[in-house]
Scaffold this motif. Structure first.
Motif, short mmCIF file in Angstrom:
data_model
loop_
_atom_site.label_atom_id
_atom_site.label_comp_id
_atom_site.label_asym_id
_atom_site.label_seq_id
_atom_site.Cartn_x
_atom_site.Cartn_y
_atom_site.Cartn_z
N ALA A 147 1.11 -0.56 -0.07
CA ALA A 147 0.19 0.18 0.18
C ALA A 147 0.93 1.27 -0.01
O ALA A 147 1.88 1.22 0.26
CB ALA A 147 -0.82 -0.24 1.52
N ILE A 165 0.99 5.25 0.68
CA ILE A 165 0.29 5.98 1.41
C ILE A 165 1.30 7.71 0.65
O ILE A 165 2.37 8.31 0.79
CB ILE A 165 0.39 7.04 2.73
N THR A 215 -3.21 4.41 -2.58
CA THR A 215 -3.93 3.85 -1.19
C THR A 215 -4.64 4.79 -1.00
O THR A 215 -5.51 5.09 -0.50
CB THR A 215 -3.17 2.47 -0.95
N VAL A 216 -4.33 5.85 -0.11
CA VAL A 216 -4.34 6.58 0.48
C VAL A 216 -3.77 7.92 0.93
O VAL A 216 -2.43 8.01 0.90
CB VAL A 216 -4.25 6.13 2.55
N GLN A 252 -5.73 13.29 10.56
CA GLN A 252 -5.66 12.42 9.07
C GLN A 252 -5.37 11.21 9.14
O GLN A 252 -5.13 10.19 8.25
CB GLN A 252 -5.03 13.29 8.25
N ARG A 270 -7.28 8.32 10.51
CA ARG A 270 -7.85 7.41 9.50
C ARG A 270 -7.01 7.19 8.92
O ARG A 270 -7.50 5.95 7.89
CB ARG A 270 -8.26 8.93 9.11
N ALA A 271 -6.07 7.00 8.33
CA ALA A 271 -5.08 6.39 7.19
C ALA A 271 -4.59 4.33 8.16
O ALA A 271 -5.23 4.22 6.62
CB ALA A 271 -4.18 7.08 6.82
N ARG A 276 -6.34 3.76 9.71
CA ARG A 276 -8.07 2.59 10.23
C ARG A 276 -8.16 2.02 8.98
O ARG A 276 -7.98 0.80 8.46
CB ARG A 276 -9.20 3.23 10.93
N GLN A 277 -7.88 2.80 8.11
CA GLN A 277 -8.15 2.41 6.26
C GLN A 277 -7.34 1.38 5.52
O GLN A 277 -7.71 0.34 5.10
CB GLN A 277 -7.96 3.29 5.03
N LEU A 278 -6.32 0.94 6.55
CA LEU A 278 -5.25 -0.04 6.06
C LEU A 278 -4.67 -0.55 6.70
O LEU A 278 -4.23 -1.87 6.85
CB LEU A 278 -3.23 1.07 6.53
N GLY A 279 -6.31 -0.82 7.93
CA GLY A 279 -6.07 -2.35 8.51
C GLY A 279 -4.76 -1.99 10.17
O GLY A 279 -4.49 -3.22 10.30
#
Length: 199
Positions: free
Chosen positions: A128, A130, A172-173, A187, A190-191, A193-196
């Motif tokens: 992924a 960022i 990806t983010v 942010q 949040r990123a 969390r989005q990436l698990g």
């Protein structure tokens, strides 16, 4: 053997990538800094010898004059390719060794902080990516304030990188660093969390 997820971290000049890297470290993630490894590589006597042979005058009393070297390679693709040919394989080897240590510790993810991630084609090796971004005018102000470069010099460096909108499209983010630190921290969380990766 545990193989950590490889998260790329990149952004255009002045976007605030280093600040995001520090926030990721504060949240317990291992962040491998390609620029830091490049600095360490260029302290190696063998590397200094190679650079002194290719770029006479850039090594003074056993120390690399970074500004002089930058002046020699900036705008000269052949010289830059020669520099990268010396440093990049060694930086990659150091990053791989650090990643292997993180894997041995059982870490689930490792962040690779690489300024020219897309330009160097390294995004293909990431699970992924960022991208940290901010409006160009704000990025220019930040770099001028911290480096003493003129607006034209900052814009010239920015123009040599992949355009920010292309980086955003391939991310990806995306983390927008256009406000204050609390907003940036939100942010980052949040990123993650989005990436698990919690957050």
């Amino acid at each position: 053997m545990n193989i950590p997820r490889r998260i790329g971290l990149t952004g255009s000049i002045g976007a605030g990538k280093s600040t995001v890297a520090a926030l990721l470290r504060a949240r317990g993630l291992t962040v491998l800094d390609a620029d830091e490894q490049a600095r360490l590589v260029t302290q190696d006597p063998e590397v200094l010898g190679l650079l002194a042979a290719r770029f006479p005058g850039v090594v003074v009393d056993g120390t690399l004059d970074r500004a002089a070297l930058a002046g020699r390679v900036f705008g000269d693709p052949a010289a830059l390719a020669d520099l990268n040919g010396v440093t990049h394989p060694r930086v990659r080897a150091r990053m791989a060794a650090l990643e292997a240590r993180a894997a041995a510790r059982g870490e689930q993810a490792v962040v690779q902080d690489v300024p020219l991630l897309f330009e160097g084609g390294l995004d293909a090796q990431m699970d992924a990516v960022i991208v940290v971004d901010a409006p160009l005018s704000l990025r220019v102000q930040r770099v001028m304030a911290r480096s003493g470069l003129t607006e034209a010099e900052v814009l010239a460096r920015d123009a040599r990188q992949m355009p920010a909108d292309q980086k955003r499209a391939r991310a990806t983010v995306v983390i927008d660093n256009d406000r204050d630190l609390p907003h940036l921290e939100m942010q980052v969380d949040r990123a993650l969390r989005q990436l698990g990766l919690g957050g």
